[in-house]
Write a protein that holds these residues in place. Structure first.
Motif, PDB file in Angstrom:
ATOM      1  N   ALA A 156     -39.185  51.977   2.211  1.00  0.00           N
ATOM      2  CA  ALA A 156     -38.425  51.662   1.002  1.00  0.00           C
ATOM      3  C   ALA A 156     -37.050  52.314   1.003  1.00  0.00           C
ATOM      4  CB  ALA A 156     -39.208  52.089  -0.233  1.00  0.00           C
ATOM      5  N   ALA A 157     -36.959  53.508   1.537  1.00  0.00           N
ATOM      6  CA  ALA A 157     -35.677  54.216   1.637  1.00  0.00           C
ATOM      7  C   ALA A 157     -34.922  54.211   0.309  1.00  0.00           C
ATOM      8  CB  ALA A 157     -34.818  53.596   2.748  1.00  0.00           C
ATOM      9  N   GLY A 158     -35.652  54.528  -0.766  1.00  0.00           N
ATOM     10  CA  GLY A 158     -35.025  54.634  -2.074  1.00  0.00           C
ATOM     11  C   GLY A 158     -35.053  53.374  -2.903  1.00  0.00           C
ATOM     12  N   ARG A 159     -35.437  52.266  -2.317  1.00  0.00           N
ATOM     13  CA  ARG A 159     -35.534  51.033  -3.093  1.00  0.00           C
ATOM     14  C   ARG A 159     -36.729  51.094  -4.041  1.00  0.00           C
ATOM     15  NH1 ARG A 159     -35.755  46.420   1.310  1.00  0.00           N
ATOM     16  NH2 ARG A 159     -36.812  48.088   2.484  1.00  0.00           N
ATOM     17  N   PRO A 160     -36.715  50.333  -5.134  1.00  0.00           N
ATOM     18  CA  PRO A 160     -37.839  50.360  -6.071  1.00  0.00           C
ATOM     19  C   PRO A 160     -39.120  49.837  -5.420  1.00  0.00           C
ATOM     20  CG  PRO A 160     -36.290  48.612  -6.626  1.00  0.00           C
ATOM     21  CD  PRO A 160     -35.622  49.456  -5.592  1.00  0.00           C
ATOM     22  N   VAL A 161     -40.261  50.341  -5.884  1.00  0.00           N
ATOM     23  CA  VAL A 161     -41.551  50.030  -5.279  1.00  0.00           C
ATOM     24  C   VAL A 161     -42.503  49.497  -6.341  1.00  0.00           C
ATOM     25  CG1 VAL A 161     -43.576  50.988  -4.106  1.00  0.00           C
ATOM     26  CG2 VAL A 161     -41.285  51.760  -3.468  1.00  0.00           C
ATOM     27  N   ALA A 162     -43.142  48.374  -6.039  1.00  0.00           N
ATOM     28  CA  ALA A 162     -44.225  47.826  -6.860  1.00  0.00           C
ATOM     29  C   ALA A 162     -45.523  48.072  -6.105  1.00  0.00           C
ATOM     30  CB  ALA A 162     -44.025  46.337  -7.099  1.00  0.00           C
ATOM     31  N   TYR A 163     -46.471  48.728  -6.768  1.00  0.00           N
ATOM     32  CA  TYR A 163     -47.714  49.169  -6.128  1.00  0.00           C
ATOM     33  C   TYR A 163     -48.896  48.386  -6.672  1.00  0.00           C
ATOM     34  CZ  TYR A 163     -51.646  52.275  -4.972  1.00  0.00           C
ATOM     35  OH  TYR A 163     -52.834  52.790  -4.517  1.00  0.00           O
ATOM     36  N   VAL A 164     -49.728  47.871  -5.765  1.00  0.00           N
ATOM     37  CA  VAL A 164     -50.929  47.129  -6.141  1.00  0.00           C
ATOM     38  C   VAL A 164     -52.129  47.741  -5.425  1.00  0.00           C
ATOM     39  CG1 VAL A 164     -52.127  44.910  -6.036  1.00  0.00           C
ATOM     40  CG2 VAL A 164     -49.666  44.976  -6.501  1.00  0.00           C
ATOM     41  N   ALA A 165     -53.187  48.036  -6.170  1.00  0.00           N
ATOM     42  CA  ALA A 165     -54.484  48.403  -5.585  1.00  0.00           C
ATOM     43  C   ALA A 165     -55.487  47.432  -6.183  1.00  0.00           C
ATOM     44  CB  ALA A 165     -54.845  49.847  -5.908  1.00  0.00           C
ATOM     45  N   GLU A 166     -55.871  46.444  -5.395  1.00  0.00           N
ATOM     46  CA  GLU A 166     -56.671  45.330  -5.907  1.00  0.00           C
ATOM     47  C   GLU A 166     -58.033  45.277  -5.227  1.00  0.00           C
ATOM     48  OE1 GLU A 166     -56.438  40.458  -6.420  1.00  0.00           O
ATOM     49  OE2 GLU A 166     -55.005  41.491  -5.130  1.00  0.00           O
ATOM     50  N   GLY A 167     -59.079  45.173  -6.051  1.00  0.00           N
ATOM     51  CA  GLY A 167     -60.420  44.988  -5.519  1.00  0.00           C
ATOM     52  C   GLY A 167     -60.871  46.113  -4.626  1.00  0.00           C
ATOM     53  N   LEU A 168     -60.459  47.335  -4.926  1.00  0.00           N
ATOM     54  CA  LEU A 168     -60.621  48.444  -3.988  1.00  0.00           C
ATOM     55  C   LEU A 168     -61.253  49.675  -4.598  1.00  0.00           C
ATOM     56  CD1 LEU A 168     -59.912  50.028  -1.329  1.00  0.00           C
ATOM     57  CD2 LEU A 168     -57.640  50.384  -2.316  1.00  0.00           C
ATOM     58  N   VAL A 169     -60.731  50.138  -5.751  1.00  0.00           N
ATOM     59  CA  VAL A 169     -61.080  51.490  -6.197  1.00  0.00           C
ATOM     60  C   VAL A 169     -62.564  51.632  -6.520  1.00  0.00           C
ATOM     61  CG1 VAL A 169     -58.751  51.962  -7.036  1.00  0.00           C
ATOM     62  CG2 VAL A 169     -60.462  51.082  -8.623  1.00  0.00           C
ATOM     63  N   PHE A 170     -63.224  50.533  -6.922  1.00  0.00           N
ATOM     64  CA  PHE A 170     -64.648  50.669  -7.257  1.00  0.00           C
ATOM     65  C   PHE A 170     -65.521  50.847  -6.032  1.00  0.00           C
ATOM     66  CE2 PHE A 170     -63.975  46.217  -6.604  1.00  0.00           C
ATOM     67  CZ  PHE A 170     -63.078  45.774  -7.569  1.00  0.00           C
ATOM     68  N   TYR A 171     -64.982  50.632  -4.828  1.00  0.00           N
ATOM     69  CA  TYR A 171     -65.757  50.836  -3.600  1.00  0.00           C
ATOM     70  C   TYR A 171     -65.586  52.241  -3.025  1.00  0.00           C
ATOM     71  CZ  TYR A 171     -66.231  45.747  -3.639  1.00  0.00           C
ATOM     72  OH  TYR A 171     -66.509  44.452  -3.988  1.00  0.00           O
ATOM     73  N   LEU A 172     -64.827  53.091  -3.696  1.00  0.00           N
ATOM     74  CA  LEU A 172     -64.550  54.438  -3.204  1.00  0.00           C
ATOM     75  C   LEU A 172     -65.296  55.469  -4.043  1.00  0.00           C
ATOM     76  CD1 LEU A 172     -60.670  54.110  -2.769  1.00  0.00           C
ATOM     77  CD2 LEU A 172     -62.402  53.991  -0.961  1.00  0.00           C
ATOM     78  N   PRO A 173     -65.577  56.661  -3.465  1.00  0.00           N
ATOM     79  CA  PRO A 173     -66.137  57.748  -4.282  1.00  0.00           C
ATOM     80  C   PRO A 173     -65.186  58.098  -5.425  1.00  0.00           C
ATOM     81  CG  PRO A 173     -66.319  58.240  -1.944  1.00  0.00           C
ATOM     82  CD  PRO A 173     -65.445  57.022  -2.046  1.00  0.00           C
ATOM     83  N   PRO A 174     -65.693  58.659  -6.510  1.00  0.00           N
ATOM     84  CA  PRO A 174     -64.874  58.849  -7.713  1.00  0.00           C
ATOM     85  C   PRO A 174     -63.544  59.557  -7.496  1.00  0.00           C
ATOM     86  CG  PRO A 174     -67.177  59.237  -8.224  1.00  0.00           C
ATOM     87  CD  PRO A 174     -67.110  59.044  -6.731  1.00  0.00           C
ATOM     88  N   ASP A 175     -63.531  60.667  -6.777  1.00  0.00           N
ATOM     89  CA  ASP A 175     -62.270  61.390  -6.590  1.00  0.00           C
ATOM     90  C   ASP A 175     -61.267  60.559  -5.801  1.00  0.00           C
ATOM     91  OD1 ASP A 175     -63.272  63.515  -7.997  1.00  0.00           O
ATOM     92  OD2 ASP A 175     -63.700  64.757  -6.232  1.00  0.00           O
ATOM     93  N   ASP A 176     -61.749  59.846  -4.784  1.00  0.00           N
ATOM     94  CA  ASP A 176     -60.850  59.010  -3.985  1.00  0.00           C
ATOM     95  C   ASP A 176     -60.388  57.797  -4.779  1.00  0.00           C
ATOM     96  OD1 ASP A 176     -61.017  60.606  -1.612  1.00  0.00           O
ATOM     97  OD2 ASP A 176     -62.999  59.758  -1.239  1.00  0.00           O
ATOM     98  N   ALA A 177     -61.267  57.251  -5.609  1.00  0.00           N
ATOM     99  CA  ALA A 177     -60.880  56.118  -6.447  1.00  0.00           C
ATOM    100  C   ALA A 177     -59.730  56.510  -7.370  1.00  0.00           C
ATOM    101  CB  ALA A 177     -62.079  55.645  -7.263  1.00  0.00           C
ATOM    102  N   ARG A 178     -59.841  57.672  -7.972  1.00  0.00           N
ATOM    103  CA  ARG A 178     -58.779  58.111  -8.879  1.00  0.00           C
ATOM    104  C   ARG A 178     -57.496  58.422  -8.111  1.00  0.00           C
ATOM    105  NH1 ARG A 178     -63.550  59.154 -11.148  1.00  0.00           N
ATOM    106  NH2 ARG A 178     -63.697  58.768 -13.401  1.00  0.00           N
ATOM    107  N   ALA A 179     -57.618  58.948  -6.912  1.00  0.00           N
ATOM    108  CA  ALA A 179     -56.435  59.243  -6.106  1.00  0.00           C
ATOM    109  C   ALA A 179     -55.703  57.964  -5.721  1.00  0.00           C
ATOM    110  CB  ALA A 179     -56.834  60.021  -4.858  1.00  0.00           C
TER     111      ALA A 179
END
Length: 278
Positions: A156-179
């Protein structure tokens, strides 16, 4: 089918979106499924519909639509926004919207499969040529998440960033999901996060219970993490108002009615947080 485990669920997402392309706003969904896999994917989808629930096309298409609309808004704010998609699977966002640069993150086998299929579809003229990088990383580890931050910082080198986490966090352990949910807010020049999740009150939801049994038979991890609505502002930490979209509110938004009540659906929500407001 040649693919197994979690990789199969990535194709199921595309089959679901391909069944409702206007709702999903994704005319490319079916193209990501290789010709030799399509019959097996359709059969697997029908099995999933019979064993778990027959409305995955609705839920997954609504999820994709609100994410696509959010990303379109980000581009309207700044056309130079860099897209970062964690748990990218075979989603189409960098090719549906005119992002100049995008980073897709997934497990090594998935990242390689996506890179290879994207090259095939680009050469065939099915998808436009885009600057899309594919990063292999295990987001269930601190090292994997650090690799994402480093890659985004360089790309990105300073450019704005749009972040998507889709269909993922529920498959991770709780601490990793929140991270992973929190990761967007840690990126330099972050402007928006869109994270799909299952709310904590849904842990005993009937459809999710049926899905766990279905996953167990296919060696897909059945343990799940859930997020509470009231913890989302702290996790996404955008500083602006939090948008929290559920299956029924999304149906009202895009269909002007509730076709299927939430009690009959996988209760997947999409939380959207803009940095410093809209």
């Amino acid at each position: 089918m040649h693919s197994t485990g979690v990789e199969q669920t990535a194709y199921l997402v595309n089959e679901s979106r391909a069944r409702r392309p206007d709702l999903a706003r994704d005319p490319l969904a079916a193209a990501w499924i290789p010709d030799g896999e399509r019959g097996g994917v359709r059969a697997l989808w029908e099995e999933f519909a019979g064993d778990v629930y027959p409305h995955d096309d609705l839920v997954v298409s609504l999820r994709g639509r609100i994410i696509a609309d959010t990303l379109e808004r980000a581009l309207e704010k700044d056309p130079d926004t860099v897209l970062v998609v964690c748990g990218a699977g075979f989603s189409s966002y960098p090719w549906l919207l005119p992002f100049r640069t995008a980073l897709e993150v997934d497990l090594p086998a998935m990242a390689e499969a996506k890179r290879r299929r994207a090259a095939e579809l680009t050469d065939a003229g099915v998808i436009p040529r885009r600057d899309v990088r594919h990063l292999a990383a295990d987001l269930g580890t601190a090292d994997g998440r650090a690799a994402v931050v480093a890659a985004v910082r360089e790309l990105a080198a300073g450019r704005p960033v749009a972040y998507v986490a889709e269909g993922l966090v529920f498959y991770l352990p709780p601490d990793d999901a929140r991270a992973v949910a929190r990761l967007g807010a840690e990126l330099d020049a972050h402007v928006v996060s869109a994270v799909s999740y299952w709310p904590d009150w849904a842990a005993e939801h009937r459809v999710l219970a049926d899905q766990r049994l279905w996953f167990r038979r296919r060696s897909v991890p059945e343990d799940a993490s859930y997020l509470a609505h009231d913890e989302l502002p702290g996790l996404l930490a955008g500083g602006g108002p939090l948008e929290d979209h559920g299956p029924e509110s999304l149906q009202r938004r895009y269909l002007d009615r509730v076709e299927v009540p939430e009690s009959e659906l996988i209760p997947e929500y999409v939380a959207v947080s803009w940095a410093g407001g809209r």
